[in-house]
Design a protein around this motif. Structure first.
Motif, PDB file in Angstrom:
ATOM      1  N   ALA A  24       0.682  -1.572   4.783  1.00 27.00           N
ATOM      2  CA  ALA A  24      -0.033  -1.134   3.588  1.00 27.00           C
ATOM      3  C   ALA A  24       0.863  -1.185   2.361  1.00 27.00           C
ATOM      4  O   ALA A  24       1.930  -0.599   2.329  1.00 27.00           O
ATOM      5  N   ASP A  26      -0.131  -0.005  -0.460  1.00 23.20           N
ATOM      6  CA  ASP A  26      -0.579   1.085  -1.315  1.00 23.20           C
ATOM      7  C   ASP A  26      -0.067   2.440  -0.849  1.00 23.20           C
ATOM      8  O   ASP A  26      -0.476   3.474  -1.359  1.00 23.20           O
ATOM      9  N   THR A  27       0.852   2.451   0.098  1.00 23.49           N
ATOM     10  CA  THR A  27       1.249   3.684   0.771  1.00 23.49           C
ATOM     11  C   THR A  27       2.764   3.853   0.833  1.00 23.49           C
ATOM     12  O   THR A  27       3.498   2.901   1.063  1.00 23.49           O
ATOM     13  N   THR A  29       5.600   6.122   2.934  1.00 25.17           N
ATOM     14  CA  THR A  29       5.751   6.877   4.169  1.00 25.17           C
ATOM     15  C   THR A  29       7.155   7.470   4.210  1.00 25.17           C
ATOM     16  O   THR A  29       7.992   7.129   3.365  1.00 25.17           O
ATOM     17  N   SER A  42      -2.791  -0.123  -5.498  1.00 29.95           N
ATOM     18  CA  SER A  42      -3.975   0.280  -4.732  1.00 29.95           C
ATOM     19  C   SER A  42      -4.587  -0.938  -4.039  1.00 29.95           C
ATOM     20  O   SER A  42      -4.351  -2.081  -4.430  1.00 29.95           O
ATOM     21  N   GLN A  43      -5.362  -0.670  -3.013  1.00 24.73           N
ATOM     22  CA  GLN A  43      -5.865  -1.728  -2.133  1.00 24.73           C
ATOM     23  C   GLN A  43      -6.504  -2.901  -2.866  1.00 24.73           C
ATOM     24  O   GLN A  43      -6.264  -4.049  -2.533  1.00 24.73           O
ATOM     25  N   THR A 123       1.921  10.758   4.509  1.00 24.56           N
ATOM     26  CA  THR A 123       1.847   9.521   3.735  1.00 24.56           C
ATOM     27  C   THR A 123       1.333   9.840   2.342  1.00 24.56           C
ATOM     28  O   THR A 123       0.611  10.818   2.146  1.00 24.56           O
ATOM     29  N   GLN A 125      -0.710   7.809  -0.723  1.00 31.15           N
ATOM     30  CA  GLN A 125      -1.461   6.571  -0.952  1.00 31.15           C
ATOM     31  C   GLN A 125      -2.090   6.586  -2.339  1.00 31.15           C
ATOM     32  O   GLN A 125      -2.698   7.577  -2.741  1.00 31.15           O
ATOM     33  N   LEU A 127      -5.002   5.269  -4.538  1.00 32.20           N
ATOM     34  CA  LEU A 127      -6.354   4.779  -4.280  1.00 32.20           C
ATOM     35  C   LEU A 127      -6.876   3.977  -5.466  1.00 32.20           C
ATOM     36  O   LEU A 127      -6.375   4.106  -6.587  1.00 32.20           O
TER      37      LEU A 127
END
Length: 157
Positions: A24, A26-27, A29, A42-43, A123, A125, A127
């Protein structure tokens, strides 16, 4: 036989690269932080979370910016009251599961300030709505903190 082994090795390498780059984007961790000047998007590419400076300033901030507008459009800033003085900034998930902005001296300039019972499964993220969400748990089902619920950091520099 040599060509069969070579093809197998090539296929294995391609699979490794695919797994590496398919994670991902957009994330954040506990094992994937972003360092100045990096960012995550973002996605669908609507917003980005990362480091930026304002015109005529060397101060560095971490914020959410529109990604598809050519003019820099900042909507939320994490460290607006404590800007970085150089490009040594890091945005990561700390050992206690908080999202933090720190400088090159490991001083925390901003934190999400949440109590987290599963810090290793946390996480963050960004959006497509522009909301930055800090989730807890393997499935990301429990939201610990959201930028939309932290309007004190709305862009007012």
């Amino acid at each position: 036989m040599g060509k069969t082994i070579s093809c197998s090795v090539l296929l294995a390498l391609i699979s490794c690269f695919y797994l590496l780059f398919s994670t991902a984007l957009d994330t954040i961790t506990p094992s994937k932080s972003i360092k100045d000047p990096e960012f995550v998007i973002s996605q669908n590419g609507v917003f980005q979370l990362g480091f930026f400076s304002l015109a005529n300033s060397s101060n560095r901030y971490v914020g959410i910016l529109h990604n598809q507008i050519p003019v820099q459009t900042v909507v939320w800033v994490a460290n607006r009251n404590r800007p970085l003085k150089d490009s040594s900034g890091i945005l990561n998930i700390s050992d206690d599961g908080n999202l933090v902005v720190s400088n090159g001296k490991a001083e925390v300039l901003w934190s999400s300030h949440v109590t987290n019972t599963a810090p290793n499964a946390t996480t963050a993220q960004i959006l497509d709505s522009g909301n930055l969400v800090l989730n807890n748990g393997e499935d990301g089902a429990r939201s610990l903190w959201e930028s939309f619920k932290d309007p004190s950091n709305a862009f007012k520099l």
